[in-house]
Motif scaffolding. Sequence first.
Motif, short mmCIF file in Angstrom:
data_model
loop_
_atom_site.label_atom_id
_atom_site.label_comp_id
_atom_site.label_asym_id
_atom_site.label_seq_id
_atom_site.Cartn_x
_atom_site.Cartn_y
_atom_site.Cartn_z
N GLY A 172 -10.99 -40.90 -1.92
CA GLY A 172 -9.97 -40.94 -2.95
C GLY A 172 -9.90 -42.28 -3.66
O GLY A 172 -9.68 -42.35 -4.88
N LEU A 173 -10.10 -43.35 -2.92
CA LEU A 173 -10.11 -44.69 -3.52
C LEU A 173 -11.25 -44.83 -4.51
O LEU A 173 -11.09 -45.44 -5.58
N LYS A 174 -12.39 -44.27 -4.18
CA LYS A 174 -13.53 -44.32 -5.10
C LYS A 174 -13.24 -43.54 -6.37
O LYS A 174 -13.55 -43.98 -7.48
N ILE A 175 -12.63 -42.38 -6.22
CA ILE A 175 -12.29 -41.56 -7.38
C ILE A 175 -11.28 -42.27 -8.27
O ILE A 175 -11.39 -42.26 -9.50
N ALA A 176 -10.30 -42.92 -7.64
CA ALA A 176 -9.24 -43.60 -8.40
C ALA A 176 -9.77 -44.74 -9.25
O ALA A 176 -9.12 -45.15 -10.21
N ALA A 177 -10.95 -45.25 -8.91
CA ALA A 177 -11.54 -46.36 -9.66
C ALA A 177 -12.33 -45.89 -10.88
O ALA A 177 -12.85 -46.72 -11.63
N THR A 178 -12.41 -44.58 -11.10
CA THR A 178 -13.18 -44.04 -12.22
C THR A 178 -12.26 -43.71 -13.40
O THR A 178 -11.11 -43.33 -13.19
N PRO A 179 -12.75 -43.84 -14.63
CA PRO A 179 -11.91 -43.54 -15.79
C PRO A 179 -11.59 -42.06 -15.93
O PRO A 179 -10.67 -41.69 -16.67
N GLN A 180 -12.34 -41.20 -15.23
CA GLN A 180 -12.07 -39.77 -15.32
C GLN A 180 -10.82 -39.36 -14.54
O GLN A 180 -10.28 -38.27 -14.74
N SER A 181 -10.36 -40.22 -13.66
CA SER A 181 -9.19 -39.88 -12.83
C SER A 181 -7.90 -40.30 -13.52
O SER A 181 -7.89 -41.14 -14.43
N ALA A 182 -6.80 -39.71 -13.09
CA ALA A 182 -5.47 -40.19 -13.45
C ALA A 182 -4.83 -40.63 -12.14
O ALA A 182 -5.21 -41.62 -11.56
N LYS A 183 -3.88 -39.84 -11.61
CA LYS A 183 -3.31 -40.17 -10.30
C LYS A 183 -4.02 -39.37 -9.21
O LYS A 183 -4.10 -38.15 -9.27
N VAL A 184 -4.55 -40.08 -8.22
CA VAL A 184 -5.15 -39.45 -7.05
C VAL A 184 -4.07 -39.39 -5.98
O VAL A 184 -3.56 -40.43 -5.55
N MET A 185 -3.74 -38.17 -5.54
CA MET A 185 -2.66 -37.98 -4.59
C MET A 185 -3.24 -37.63 -3.22
O MET A 185 -4.09 -36.73 -3.10
N ILE A 186 -2.78 -38.35 -2.20
CA ILE A 186 -3.23 -38.10 -0.83
C ILE A 186 -2.16 -37.28 -0.10
O ILE A 186 -0.99 -37.68 -0.04
N GLU A 187 -2.58 -36.14 0.42
CA GLU A 187 -1.69 -35.24 1.17
C GLU A 187 -1.76 -35.62 2.64
O GLU A 187 -2.69 -35.26 3.34
#
Length: 336
Positions: free
Chosen positions: A318-333
């Motif tokens: 999730g941290l890797k995804i959050a660093a990309t411009p394609q993401s907005a908010k990455v939510m961890i359940e």
Amino acid sequence: MRILNIHEVNDVRLDPKDAPVAGDKDVVIKVKACGICGSDLSYIKYGGIMRKPGGVTPIGHEAAGEVLSVGKDVEGITVGQRVAINPMNTSTNIGSGGPEGAFTEQVLVGDARLGDNLIPLADDVPYEIGAMTEPLAVALHGVNRGQVKAGDKVAVFGCGPIGLGMIIWLVDRGANVVALDLAPERLERAKALGAHHVINPGTEDVRAKLIEYHGTGRVLNRDAVGTDVYLDAAGAPTLLNDIVSNMAKFQSRMVITAAHMKPVEINLGKMLTTEMTITTAVGYPDEFAEVVANLGRLQDKIATLISHRLPLGEVIEGLKIAATPQSAKVMIECDA
């Protein structure tokens, strides 16, 4: 239990931990959802915050969950209650240098106070929406610092989670909003949230497009952009001087919410003639409870800010995804 800890520069691990035990004034929260913040990524890049040699920095501060246990001296909080955590008001500064972080199954909230560091969530507000309270409060504080009112012409630079949150509040307040970002995906999100126009600074002339959308203003004997308020949620090093030198009209306003890690140049001669107001916004000294009160009304829009949902066991991904411009908010359940 597990908890996400920073050990060194770019070294973050999901470590085992013991279940927390509430003291007389404390509460233990079963974390249901916790969002990844840009601050988390910065803490990892710099090897933690207030980390002692050989120690760790637990991270995660955008959290909501269910009360599991309550100390005997805590007032007004009951087991099973649904709450959003205000980390700035916790005694352990949850997720930002203290001994607690919210990327975990259970987190201890020391010196728990209802309506202060724990805000009740309505039953019809999902936990992931409750976990959006913290970034939305940051966004609202930036809008408030800009003294934005209905009809103001506002440019939002940066359409990450904070910039998009600003757009929600600006549109709700009746402002005329132009959103700017280099990522087409983020500009699409801005339009979906109600931004009146969008600009890609990588392919378009920002000054010319702002004049097209917001009209012109004046500074003494020269033309300027008609924008009333500029909100910096991007942190581009040349942005401040570009606005001061080439865009700002008489008595326009600018709020810097982005973290600038290095000094920036500014043309004070040009700023003198504009009488421009430049200020900063950090945190949410007064906005947290106001955001919670509006979550139900705005939750459909807020939900569109969540681009990815992952279980706690996949938080590193999730941290890797959050660093990309394609993401907005990455939510961890956290209890998935």
